[in-house]
Design an enzyme around this catalytic site. Structure first.
Site, PDB file in Angstrom:
ATOM      1  N   GLU A 287       0.813  -1.222   0.000  1.00  0.00           N
ATOM      2  CA  GLU A 287       0.000   0.000   0.000  1.00  0.00           C
ATOM      3  C   GLU A 287       0.843   1.268   0.000  1.00  0.00           C
ATOM      4  O   GLU A 287       0.679   2.153  -0.825  1.00  0.00           O
ATOM      5  CB  GLU A 287      -0.921  -0.008   1.230  1.00  0.00           C
ATOM      6  CG  GLU A 287      -1.883   1.162   1.248  1.00  0.00           C
ATOM      7  CD  GLU A 287      -2.837   1.115   0.063  1.00  0.00           C
ATOM      8  OE1 GLU A 287      -3.589   0.144  -0.047  1.00  0.00           O
ATOM      9  OE2 GLU A 287      -2.810   2.037  -0.771  1.00  0.00           O
ATOM     10  N   ASP A 291       1.123   4.317  -2.835  1.00  0.00           N
ATOM     11  CA  ASP A 291       0.651   5.669  -2.538  1.00  0.00           C
ATOM     12  C   ASP A 291       1.775   6.699  -2.696  1.00  0.00           C
ATOM     13  O   ASP A 291       1.595   7.756  -3.306  1.00  0.00           O
ATOM     14  CB  ASP A 291       0.122   5.747  -1.092  1.00  0.00           C
ATOM     15  CG  ASP A 291      -1.041   4.792  -0.843  1.00  0.00           C
ATOM     16  OD1 ASP A 291      -1.560   4.237  -1.827  1.00  0.00           O
ATOM     17  OD2 ASP A 291      -1.420   4.602   0.330  1.00  0.00           O
ATOM     18  N   SER A 526      -7.086   2.046  -4.081  1.00  0.00           N
ATOM     19  CA  SER A 526      -5.873   2.427  -3.355  1.00  0.00           C
ATOM     20  C   SER A 526      -4.985   3.364  -4.137  1.00  0.00           C
ATOM     21  O   SER A 526      -4.292   4.196  -3.573  1.00  0.00           O
ATOM     22  CB  SER A 526      -5.023   1.173  -3.146  1.00  0.00           C
ATOM     23  OG  SER A 526      -5.239   0.637  -1.911  1.00  0.00           O
ATOM     24  N   ASP A 569     -16.236  12.329 -18.193  1.00  0.00           N
ATOM     25  CA  ASP A 569     -17.339  11.473 -17.754  1.00  0.00           C
ATOM     26  C   ASP A 569     -17.021  10.016 -18.115  1.00  0.00           C
ATOM     27  O   ASP A 569     -16.534   9.734 -19.211  1.00  0.00           O
ATOM     28  CB  ASP A 569     -18.635  11.928 -18.439  1.00  0.00           C
ATOM     29  CG  ASP A 569     -19.873  11.362 -17.758  1.00  0.00           C
ATOM     30  OD1 ASP A 569     -19.727  10.662 -16.725  1.00  0.00           O
ATOM     31  OD2 ASP A 569     -20.988  11.627 -18.249  1.00  0.00           O
ATOM     32  N   GLY A 588     -23.096  11.528 -16.546  1.00  0.00           N
ATOM     33  CA  GLY A 588     -23.218  12.292 -15.297  1.00  0.00           C
ATOM     34  C   GLY A 588     -22.718  11.463 -14.124  1.00  0.00           C
ATOM     35  O   GLY A 588     -21.978  10.487 -14.298  1.00  0.00           O
ATOM     36  N   ASP A 590     -22.468   8.717 -11.250  1.00  0.00           N
ATOM     37  CA  ASP A 590     -22.963   7.356 -11.019  1.00  0.00           C
ATOM     38  C   ASP A 590     -22.206   6.741  -9.842  1.00  0.00           C
ATOM     39  O   ASP A 590     -21.115   7.191  -9.506  1.00  0.00           O
ATOM     40  CB  ASP A 590     -22.803   6.506 -12.289  1.00  0.00           C
ATOM     41  CG  ASP A 590     -21.359   6.439 -12.764  1.00  0.00           C
ATOM     42  OD1 ASP A 590     -20.543   5.783 -12.087  1.00  0.00           O
ATOM     43  OD2 ASP A 590     -21.025   7.059 -13.801  1.00  0.00           O
TER      44      ASP A 590
END
Ligand SMILES: *[C@@H]1O[C@H](CO)[C@@H](O)[C@H](O)[C@H]1NC(C)=O
Ligand SMILES: *[C@@H]1O[C@H](CO)[C@@H](O)[C@H](O)[C@H]1NC(C)=O
Ligand SMILES: *[C@@H]1O[C@H](CO)[C@@H](O)[C@H](O)[C@H]1NC(C)=O
Ligand SMILES: *[C@@H]1O[C@H](CO)[C@@H](O)[C@H](O)[C@H]1NC(C)=O
Ligand SMILES: *[C@@H]1O[C@H](CO)[C@@H](O)[C@H](O)[C@H]1NC(C)=O
Length: 611
Positions: A287, A291, A526, A569, A588, A590
């Protein structure tokens, strides 16, 4: 037990707030009855003042239509505004002294006036709270904890002044902490779904691959038209939060930087250790490495990255509490949930943007954790009022909780493995003061100029909260989805009136990073969260250069009409889970990819147009 509590309520002719009787929480077993003479350090966490105004205060500084946009509060003003009222303190005090006959000298109000401390014997506490105390043992580590899982009662007139009493029903949900890298296979850390990471033998060959099969830093720049030269690094800040034993190796960062961000070679993030956190211990690399490389790779040396490394002492607490308490002394003081207390209390610096790629609890109505997650989310709102932005991954379990696919059966039980049942949201992603980020991918054989799709490598988390109602700023967007594109699931499958998430999306597969001495293709929501955090940090950089404030809580702005062009989008894909196809991406907003992925120049222009 429910019977005797009922008797107590009837006998005293008072209305009682009784937490529903429950099973022993997952991961814990009932070990023995607590010794009646043992002393319990009880904490009564008092209700904060003005909490019902928090949204209004936040909108005043975060709604783009507000004349006070960007005028964040000082921490002192926040602490003063939300401090429990005298009425609250007095009500609890008089209940304890006048009705329960407790000696005034035994009652201690915390320095900040947020918690009433009171040492009672187990027998006295049981009588005061109409509870039955037990010692519980944790399955994995054998840790013991005193509590009363069946609940407790408070006279109604007092219960409205107390958020929760500790120790009582909450035992800590160690077993439910999940990081969101659903596509990694790091030994020792449970990956339940998704595909394994793909090792890359020859990194130079990657250059010939498309962004559909190798999403490099350059691909991200292309996708989001991100080409910004940072100028405010010395006045700006951003952090990633890493928990428990998720760590990184400087040699991996250098391997990555040599190819993708040469100006960062030799650089590492600045560690802000919380609760003994230490990134140099041996641990899981999946992780933290992802990051850090993404944020530092995207931003370059013009901006330093901080690393909130939250240590093992955090395990038994509610997971976000050590971080929130470390940056806000007033929260730490009232932190009633950890029996050990927090070791770092308001002594750590805040940052403008923090990225969190973990989820901590399923967003299910649960009397043992709901009051605590409410309080954590409120605290995130209070910190946002000072100008912080919280960004979290939306989860890698589609409409279920975590990669294990927890769903809620008809009898209320949570079961892993995506059984048929109600969808479960994730915390903190579903807290309305958090910006939740879903995951996209470049479709096969497409380029950065084509619209991305919801990733198919794993189901990107999204849905509707059970704990937090839908905020007004997303009403239009969510109603549009539900009315025109939403699936026809039965009423009890998901909560149509809940806070809907994610808010936005960013690439989540197959990101090229360096880990354990080699290049790999990795990902998860992540990855999406830190990518979006880097983008917001660049926005802050430009606003600071223009003499403006950092953006703070961005959700009301993101959904406003002035930001309509700020996204690419995403209209293709689904996020399956709980034996369904989940939701579908649509024009749009969701519940798979939110409003879409960032179009950096447009997003920047919209934020720069604000005061
Ligand atoms: C990053 O941190 C180093 C060490 O504290 C400092 O010398 C440098 O100026 C910082 N860079 C920026 C862009 O603030
Ligand atoms: C905290 O959690 C980690 C990872 O699950 C585990 O290795 C460690 O033993 C735990 N520490 C404590 C003090 O419980
Ligand atoms: C709930 O239902 C499941 C599946 O039928 C069962 O395995 C479980 O024991 C039930 N739990 C309770 C508390 O009734
Ligand atoms: C992508 O291109 C490759 C090579 O031209 C082809 O074999 C494959 O079928 C294409 N995939 C899709 C989904 O179009
Ligand atoms: C649905 O959400 C609303 C608003 O947060 C909440 O009041 C309600 O209890 C939730 N319903 C269920 C069944 O969880």
């Amino acid at each position: 037990m429910a019977f005797s509590r009922l008797l107590l309520c009837l006998a005293s002719f008072i209305a009682c707030a009784v937490a529903a009787p429950r099973a022993v929480p997952e991961g814990w077993s009932l070990h023995r009855r607590a010794d009646p003479d043992a002393v319990l350090p009880l904490k009564f966490t008092l209700t904060q003042s003005n909490i019902h105004n928090l949204d209004a205060y936040l909108l005043d500084v975060a709604d783009p239509r507000s004349p006070n946009y960007g005028r964040h509060w000082t921490p002192a003003k926040v602490a003063e505004t939300f401090k429990p009222s005298k009425e609250t303190v007095d009500a609890v005090h008089s209940w304890l002294v006048e009705e329960a006959g407790i000696d005034t000298h035994k009652i201690r109000l915390s320095q900040k006036g947020d918690i009433v401390h009171l040492d009672l014997t187990v027998a006295e506490a049981e009588s005061l709270l109409g509870a039955e105390y037990f010692v519980y043992r944790h399955g994995e580590d054998g840790k013991e904890h005193v509590g009363c899982h069946q609940g407790y009662s408070l006279p109604e007139r007092v219960s409205k002044h107390i958020d929760f009493v500790w120790p009582t029903t909450h035992l800590g949900s160690t077993s439910l902490l999940r990081r969101d890298a659903g596509v990694s296979t790091v030994p020792g850390f449970g990956r339940v779904s998704g595909a394994p990471k793909i090792p890359v033998d020859d990194v130079s060959a990657l250059a010939a691959e498309g962004c559909d099969t190798a999403a490099t830093i350059d691909c991200l720049r292309g996708l989001y038209k991100y080409d910004h030269t940072l100028v405010s690094g010395d006045k700006n800040s951003v952090a990633v939060a890493e928990f428990s034993n998720e760590v990184y190796r400087p040699s991996d960062l250098d391997l990555f930087f040599k190819t993708y961000a040469p100006d960062q070679v030799g650089h590492i993030p600045e560690t802000i250790s919380i609760a003994g956190g230490d990134p140099t211990v041996s641990g899981d690399l999946g992780e933290s490495t992802l990051d850090i490389e993404l944020v530092m790779g995207l931003l370059g040396a013009g901006q330093n990255l901080s690393l909130y490394q939250i240590g093992e002492a955090a395990n038994s607490s509610v997971f976000l509490d050590p971080l929130l308490g470390a940056v806000d002394g007033s929260y730490c003081e009232l932190e009633g949930v950890s029996n050990q207390g927090l070791s770092d209390c308001g002594n750590k610096p805040t940052v403008n943007v923090v990225s969190i790629s973990y989820h901590f609890n399923p967003d299910v109505i649960d009397p043992t954790i709901s009051p605590i997650v409410q309080r954590e989310c409120t605290e995130i709102g209070k910190l946002s009022l000072t100008g912080m932005t919280f960004i979290a991954s939306s989860g890698d379990g589609g409409v279920g909780y975590s990669q294990s696919g927890f769903c809620q059966l008809a009898n209320g039980t949570l079961q892993a493995g995506n059984p048929k049942g109600a969808f479960l949201g994730q915390l903190p992603a579903s807290c309305p003061y958090v910006t939740a980020v879903g995951a996209t991918s470049v479709a096969p054989n497409n380029t950065v100029d084509d619209p991305e799709i919801a990733t198919t490598r794993f189901p990107s988390g999204g849905g509707f909260s059970n704990n937090f109602p839908r905020p007004t700023w997303q009403d239009d967007a969510v109603t549009n989805y539900l009315d025109n594109f939403g699936p026809n699931y039965a009423e009890n499958i998901f909560n149509r009136s809940g806070r809907a998430y994610p808010d936005v999306a960013a690439n989540g597969w197959p990101l090229v990073i360096a880990e354990s001495g080699q290049f790999v293709k990795s990902g998860g929501t992540s990855a999406s969260a830190p990518i979006f955090a880097a983008i917001v940090t660049a926005v802050n950089d430009a606003r600071i250069a223009a003499g403006k404030s950092p953006v703070g809580w961005i959700n009301p702005a993101l959904y406003s009409s002035a930001f309509a062009n700020a996204y690419n989008d995403v209209t293709k894909g689904t996020n399956p889970g709980c034996s369904t196809q989940g939701f579908n991406a649509a024009p749009g907003w969701d519940p798979v990819t939110g409003l879409g992925t960032p179009n950096f120049p447009e997003l920047l222009a919209a934020f720069l147009a604000l005061p």
